[in-house]
Design an enzyme around this catalytic site. Sequence first.
Site, PDB file in Angstrom:
ATOM      1  CB  CYS A 202     -12.976  21.565 -14.636  1.00  0.00           C
ATOM      2  SG  CYS A 202     -13.062  22.525 -16.153  1.00  0.00           S
TER       3      CYS A 202
ATOM      4  CG  HIS B 186     -15.713  16.402  -9.900  1.00  0.00           C
ATOM      5  ND1 HIS B 186     -14.385  16.704 -10.000  1.00  0.00           N
ATOM      6  CD2 HIS B 186     -16.125  16.079 -11.148  1.00  0.00           C
ATOM      7  CE1 HIS B 186     -13.998  16.596 -11.275  1.00  0.00           C
ATOM      8  NE2 HIS B 186     -15.031  16.214 -11.990  1.00  0.00           N
TER       9      HIS B 186
ATOM     10  CG  ASN C 134     -13.049  13.088 -11.406  1.00  0.00           C
ATOM     11  OD1 ASN C 134     -12.047  13.749 -11.639  1.00  0.00           O
ATOM     12  ND2 ASN C 134     -14.070  13.021 -12.224  1.00  0.00           N
TER      13      ASN C 134
ATOM     14  NE  ARG D  14     -11.119  14.362 -19.396  1.00  0.00           N
ATOM     15  CZ  ARG D  14     -12.015  15.118 -18.759  1.00  0.00           C
ATOM     16  NH1 ARG D  14     -11.723  16.380 -18.458  1.00  0.00           N
ATOM     17  NH2 ARG D  14     -13.178  14.638 -18.387  1.00  0.00           N
ATOM     18  CG  ASP D  15     -12.114  15.438 -14.639  1.00  0.00           C
ATOM     19  OD1 ASP D  15     -11.659  16.559 -14.425  1.00  0.00           O
ATOM     20  OD2 ASP D  15     -13.308  15.141 -14.465  1.00  0.00           O
TER      21      ASP D  15
ATOM     22  CG  HIS E 258     -17.766  13.125 -14.821  1.00  0.00           C
ATOM     23  ND1 HIS E 258     -16.629  12.610 -15.420  1.00  0.00           N
ATOM     24  CD2 HIS E 258     -17.384  14.302 -14.260  1.00  0.00           C
ATOM     25  CE1 HIS E 258     -15.626  13.451 -15.224  1.00  0.00           C
ATOM     26  NE2 HIS E 258     -16.046  14.482 -14.522  1.00  0.00           N
TER      27      HIS E 258
HETATM   28  N1  COA Z   1      -6.375  20.832 -30.596  1.00  0.00           N
HETATM   29  C1  COA Z   1      -5.325  21.592 -30.962  1.00  0.00           C
HETATM   30  N2  COA Z   1      -5.435  22.783 -31.547  1.00  0.00           N
HETATM   31  C2  COA Z   1      -6.669  23.243 -31.786  1.00  0.00           C
HETATM   32  C3  COA Z   1      -7.803  22.508 -31.416  1.00  0.00           C
HETATM   33  C4  COA Z   1      -7.631  21.262 -30.814  1.00  0.00           C
HETATM   34  N3  COA Z   1      -8.661  20.504 -30.444  1.00  0.00           N
HETATM   35  N4  COA Z   1      -8.896  23.213 -31.778  1.00  0.00           N
HETATM   36  C5  COA Z   1      -8.477  24.341 -32.359  1.00  0.00           C
HETATM   37  N5  COA Z   1      -7.125  24.359 -32.368  1.00  0.00           N
HETATM   38  C6  COA Z   1      -6.262  25.410 -32.902  1.00  0.00           C
HETATM   39  C7  COA Z   1      -6.735  25.856 -34.271  1.00  0.00           C
HETATM   40  O1  COA Z   1      -6.195  25.016 -35.257  1.00  0.00           O
HETATM   41  C8  COA Z   1      -6.208  27.259 -34.321  1.00  0.00           C
HETATM   42  O2  COA Z   1      -4.828  27.213 -34.621  1.00  0.00           O
HETATM   43  P1  COA Z   1      -4.096  28.360 -35.453  1.00  0.00           P
HETATM   44  O3  COA Z   1      -4.243  29.587 -34.616  1.00  0.00           O
HETATM   45  O4  COA Z   1      -2.702  27.859 -35.558  1.00  0.00           O
HETATM   46  O5  COA Z   1      -4.843  28.422 -36.732  1.00  0.00           O
HETATM   47  C9  COA Z   1      -6.338  27.761 -32.895  1.00  0.00           C
HETATM   48  O6  COA Z   1      -6.391  26.558 -32.092  1.00  0.00           O
HETATM   49  C10 COA Z   1      -7.585  28.569 -32.639  1.00  0.00           C
HETATM   50  O7  COA Z   1      -8.721  27.846 -33.094  1.00  0.00           O
HETATM   51  P2  COA Z   1     -10.190  28.135 -32.534  1.00  0.00           P
HETATM   52  O8  COA Z   1     -11.120  27.181 -33.152  1.00  0.00           O
HETATM   53  O9  COA Z   1     -10.461  29.604 -32.658  1.00  0.00           O
HETATM   54  O10 COA Z   1     -10.017  27.708 -31.018  1.00  0.00           O
HETATM   55  P3  COA Z   1     -10.255  28.572 -29.698  1.00  0.00           P
HETATM   56  O11 COA Z   1      -9.060  29.392 -29.418  1.00  0.00           O
HETATM   57  O12 COA Z   1     -11.586  29.219 -29.761  1.00  0.00           O
HETATM   58  O13 COA Z   1     -10.273  27.401 -28.600  1.00  0.00           O
HETATM   59  C11 COA Z   1     -10.849  25.153 -27.960  1.00  0.00           C
HETATM   60  C12 COA Z   1     -11.306  26.445 -28.611  1.00  0.00           C
HETATM   61  C13 COA Z   1     -12.084  24.291 -27.818  1.00  0.00           C
HETATM   62  C14 COA Z   1      -9.830  24.479 -28.849  1.00  0.00           C
HETATM   63  C15 COA Z   1     -10.191  25.455 -26.574  1.00  0.00           C
HETATM   64  O14 COA Z   1     -11.007  26.320 -25.855  1.00  0.00           O
HETATM   65  C16 COA Z   1      -9.947  24.197 -25.782  1.00  0.00           C
HETATM   66  O15 COA Z   1      -9.077  23.406 -26.091  1.00  0.00           O
HETATM   67  N6  COA Z   1     -10.730  23.955 -24.715  1.00  0.00           N
HETATM   68  C17 COA Z   1     -10.658  22.741 -23.940  1.00  0.00           C
HETATM   69  C18 COA Z   1     -10.786  23.027 -22.507  1.00  0.00           C
HETATM   70  C19 COA Z   1     -10.733  21.774 -21.666  1.00  0.00           C
HETATM   71  O16 COA Z   1     -10.048  20.829 -21.953  1.00  0.00           O
HETATM   72  N7  COA Z   1     -11.502  21.773 -20.581  1.00  0.00           N
HETATM   73  C20 COA Z   1     -11.532  20.703 -19.677  1.00  0.00           C
HETATM   74  C21 COA Z   1     -12.234  19.493 -20.139  1.00  0.00           C
HETATM   75  S1  COA Z   1     -13.958  19.709 -20.379  1.00  0.00           S
HETATM   76 ZN    ZN Z   2     -14.893  16.150 -14.133  1.00  0.00          ZN
END
Ligand code: COA
Ligand code: ZN
Length: 314
Positions: A243, A212, A252, A15-16, A210
């Site tokens: 990240c 790095h 990490n 994942r990370d 956790h």
């Molecule tokens: N998985 C898949 N799709 C998702 C989702 C998820 N967990 N969460 C929201 N969506 C979809 C929604 O269904 C929506 O779809 P639509 O446009 O078809 O209706 C769209 O994404 C927008 O939803 P919203 O709640 O406004 O999401 P956002 O655009 O504000 O994004 C996150 C928020 C959290 C989903 C996004 O920023 C993200 O995935 N971040 C993770 C980053 C990461 O992994 N960082 C490293 C690890 S810490």
């Molecule tokens: Zn990390």
Amino acid sequence: MTMRERIYINEVGLRDGLQNQPNPVSTQAKLEMAQALLDAGVEYLEAVAFVHPKAVPQMADAAEVLAGLAQIPLKKDVEISALVPNMRGYERARANGVNSVAVVVASTDTFNLRNLNMTTAKATDVCREVIQQARADGVKVRGYVSGALSCPYDGKTPVDVVHRMCAEMIEFGADEISIGDTIGAGNPQQINDILGPLVQQFGPERFNLHLHDTRGQALAMAWAGITQGVRRFDSSIGGLGGCPFAPGASGNVATEDLVYMLEEAGFDTGIDIAKLRVAVQAAERATGQALGGRILQWMKSQEIREQNKQNPCI
Ligand code: COA
Ligand code: ZN
């Protein structure tokens, strides 16, 4: 014979470790990494993230990875977990049979906005919602405090911010709290300052570190954690990691480095370090990169010695 004290190592390489890789990593290559890790005795695997596939394309095949993992015959119980950023992610994880999830809140608004498109207040609400739902469903849940030592945007994190976030997550009902040095900018004294009061108030059992290794401090910080009573650590095979939303973050702490230190110090990690070499090689194939912790050169030299023992003529 005295029983060696147990350490719980959560392998986060899939994942990370992979989320920041520039080239796509195939599902098959991920499963080969997982197979090698499980063969080496890994019992905790943070295998996937159910995040938005546009945010982190490397995690788009999370469902396929989990399906593939379910086909791998296991010699012991293995806990497979998924990172979920919100309820949508939690629901996707549950629909794919996941019984252990991790939810994230970073220490600053800037980092939360970049990572999750949420303010800290919003991310905390979402975190509470996910933790409470997981509790209700009997799902194990961990809270990540990311940027706990330093934020990639706002600098060093005040200790009281971390204390408050940990206390909140515990109050919401998290089974485990992972204190994340997401950009590897911390030092062992900070670990003492953070953990001291937390351990006093809540005991050491539920805390995980956790770390790095961006600046080469991860093992020293892990050891500071050990002296505070922490027995849970995250690490990545070969030192993979970083990240995408934390500029400057590198890998990490390498699983092989951590396992070596802890086993040498008399702890039981349940992991066979010699077999981790195979997992490093699988991670190198998956990413097309040369990998390996500080211990790798020594591991290679041990292998050559073993081979020479088997073939004394060469
Ligand atoms: N998985 C898949 N799709 C998702 C989702 C998820 N967990 N969460 C929201 N969506 C979809 C929604 O269904 C929506 O779809 P639509 O446009 O078809 O209706 C769209 O994404 C927008 O939803 P919203 O709640 O406004 O999401 P956002 O655009 O504000 O994004 C996150 C928020 C959290 C989903 C996004 O920023 C993200 O995935 N971040 C993770 C980053 C990461 O992994 N960082 C490293 C690890 S810490
Ligand atoms: Zn990390």
